[in-house]
Write an enzyme that holds these catalytic residues in place. Structure first.
Site, PDB file in Angstrom:
ATOM      1  N   GLY A   1      -9.695   7.404 -15.736  1.00 49.03           N
ATOM      2  CA  GLY A   1     -10.301   6.424 -16.082  1.00 49.03           C
ATOM      3  C   GLY A   1     -11.523   5.842 -15.372  1.00 49.03           C
ATOM      4  N   GLU A   2     -12.369   4.849 -16.044  1.00 44.98           N
ATOM      5  CA  GLU A   2     -13.283   4.377 -15.272  1.00 44.98           C
ATOM      6  C   GLU A   2     -13.780   2.896 -15.406  1.00 44.98           C
ATOM      7  OE1 GLU A   2     -17.529   6.053 -17.287  1.00 44.98           O
ATOM      8  OE2 GLU A   2     -16.029   7.662 -16.562  1.00 44.98           O
TER       9      GLU A   2
ATOM     10  N   PHE B   1     -17.242  -0.027 -11.804  1.00 45.07           N
ATOM     11  CA  PHE B   1     -17.268   0.135 -10.359  1.00 45.07           C
ATOM     12  C   PHE B   1     -17.240   1.636  -9.812  1.00 45.07           C
ATOM     13  CE2 PHE B   1     -13.198   0.078 -12.313  1.00 45.07           C
ATOM     14  CZ  PHE B   1     -12.727   1.297 -11.829  1.00 45.07           C
ATOM     15  N   GLY B   2     -16.932   2.527 -10.853  1.00 44.92           N
ATOM     16  CA  GLY B   2     -16.693   3.849 -10.415  1.00 44.92           C
ATOM     17  C   GLY B   2     -15.645   4.627 -11.311  1.00 44.92           C
TER      18      GLY B   2
ATOM     19  N   VAL C   1     -11.452   6.377 -11.792  1.00 47.40           N
ATOM     20  CA  VAL C   1     -10.282   6.351 -11.158  1.00 47.40           C
ATOM     21  C   VAL C   1      -9.819   7.979 -11.401  1.00 47.40           C
ATOM     22  CG1 VAL C   1      -7.827   5.731 -11.007  1.00 47.40           C
ATOM     23  CG2 VAL C   1      -9.878   3.991 -11.368  1.00 47.40           C
TER      24      VAL C   1
ATOM     25  N   LYS D   1      -9.348   5.300  -6.560  1.00 51.23           N
ATOM     26  CA  LYS D   1     -10.587   4.842  -7.307  1.00 51.23           C
ATOM     27  C   LYS D   1     -11.828   5.205  -6.344  1.00 51.23           C
ATOM     28  CE  LYS D   1     -10.497   0.482  -8.064  1.00 51.23           C
ATOM     29  NZ  LYS D   1     -10.476  -0.934  -8.046  1.00 51.23           N
TER      30      LYS D   1
ATOM     31  N   ASP E   1      -9.470 -12.529 -12.343  1.00 53.63           N
ATOM     32  CA  ASP E   1      -9.700 -11.437 -13.395  1.00 53.63           C
ATOM     33  C   ASP E   1      -8.635 -10.923 -14.290  1.00 53.63           C
ATOM     34  OD1 ASP E   1     -11.454 -10.168 -15.466  1.00 53.63           O
ATOM     35  OD2 ASP E   1     -11.682  -8.407 -13.973  1.00 53.63           O
TER      36      ASP E   1
END
Length: 358
Positions: free
Chosen positions: A50-51, A54-55, A57, A72, A169
């Site tokens: 996934g993503e 931030f970047g 995974v 990550k 969050d």
């Protein structure tokens, strides 16, 4: 009675989550990778997971202990790198304090720079609660499953708040099932988690009581009213986020599917009544923006979006959303406008909704 069969092959669950790992969208600042790449001479890339902003995974296999882990890889953006390093330090501290391993917080295993990127290695968990809701065509979980999730999230918040930390969050995407085993109920075309064990992730924005408090925290849909009104937030903002999450887990739909502060406040009032005068006056400059001289929200006079207007006006009542009385009392107790009136995590754990089964 419905019967469910076990599914132990993750790729049968969601093909899109396991796309060809050699496919890269080539977003600027992302790490360019392929299956089989070895990072730091130790981690071999298996596939894409996934993503986020931030970047990305990736699933990796540790060549030393042969275990599957999640990595990550942060974009080459200073803001994201700094946030990642903060997350590492926060998780290291929380993991070291979690002597009994019952905080329901993801375990960090490694962190290091690599080819101008910053990498964090975590234990490999399952999909997020949002992912399962999405896979089930936005139908929610059972009340018993929600009880299990509630206890664990509250225990995690109790642990964090005990150490003066606000997550900031909380959302279904940041609550992950511990494993990827599911049961499929063909009669209802629903996937059910084989285990309700969950862990909390994403501590990049976590804030200690004595740290600088950003003006805006939380993803829009789970943002507490005191954050929107800028009247000052504390650890109890996590509890508001939890209340929104639990209703979403029950109905399958976001409680506040809005993108505008003004409509967001209007829907809050429609569901839970008027804001306390003390809270409105503490909002400072926001007071003149949203409220009149009688401390009433200027709705719908200032509404400039017809879609938001319809969403608020057509919203179901909290009684219609949650027929289960004990559960409704539980979440409305959490979703109090005044942060001081919300229960602490330890108090919420004693609520009748959860205590009935103990």
């Amino acid at each position: 009675m419905y019967t469910c069969r076990e599914l132990y092959i993750p790729h049968e669950f969601d093909q899109s989550a396991y796309r060809d790992a050699s496919v890269d969208d080539s977003f600027e600042d992302h790490y360019q990778w392929e299956v089989g790449f070895i990072i730091k001479g130790k981690y071999i890339i298996n596939r894409y997971l996934g993503e986020g902003s931030f970047g990305r995974v990736l699933e990796v296999r540790d060549l030393c202990d042969k275990k599957i882990k999640a990595m990550k890889i942060i974009k080459q953006v200073p803001e994201y790198v700094n946030e990642a390093k903060t997350e590492v330090e926060t998780l290291k501290m929380l993991n070291s304090l979690d002597i009994d391993h019952n905080s329901h917080i993801v375990e960090i295993l490694d962190a290091f720079p690599f080819e101008n990127h910053y990498c964090i290695v975590f234990e490999k968990l399952g999909r997020s609660l949002f992912s399962l809701i999405e896979r089930n065509s936005f139908r929610g979980f059972t009340v018993n499953e929600i009880k299990d999730f509630s206890r664990q999230i509250l225990e995690s918040l109790n642990f964090m708040h005990k150490h003066q930390l606000t997550h900031t969050d909380l959302k279904p995407e940041n609550i992950l099932l511990v494993n990827d085993q599911y049961k499929y109920c063909p009669q209802r075309k629903l996937y059910r988690p084989a285990s309700t064990d969950v862990k909390i992730i994403d501590f990049g924005g976590a804030t200690f009581v004595n740290d600088h408090h950003s003006t805006t925290i939380s993803t829009r849909h789970y943002r507490a009213p005191e954050v929107i009104l800028q009247s000052g937030w504390s650890m109890s903002s996590d509890m508001w986020s939890l209340g929104c999450i639990l209703i979403e887990l029950y109905t399958g739909k976001m409680l506040f599917p809005l993108l505008d502060d003004y409509a967001h406040l209007a829907l809050m009032e429609k569901l839970f009544g008027r804001f306390p005068t003390k809270m409105i006056k503490a909002s400072g400059k926001k007071l003149k923006v949203y409220f009149n001289k009688r401390n009433q929200l200027n709705w719908p006079e200032l509404c400039g979006n017809s879609s938001d207007f319809e969403t608020v006006e057509n919203a179901a009542s909290i009684e219609e959303l949650i027929p289960d009385i004990d559960f409704r009392n539980f979440v409305t107790d959490i979703l109090r406008f005044n942060p001081e009136w919300r229960p602490t995590p330890s108090e919420a754990l004693m609520h009748r909704f959860l205590a009935n089964d103990l």
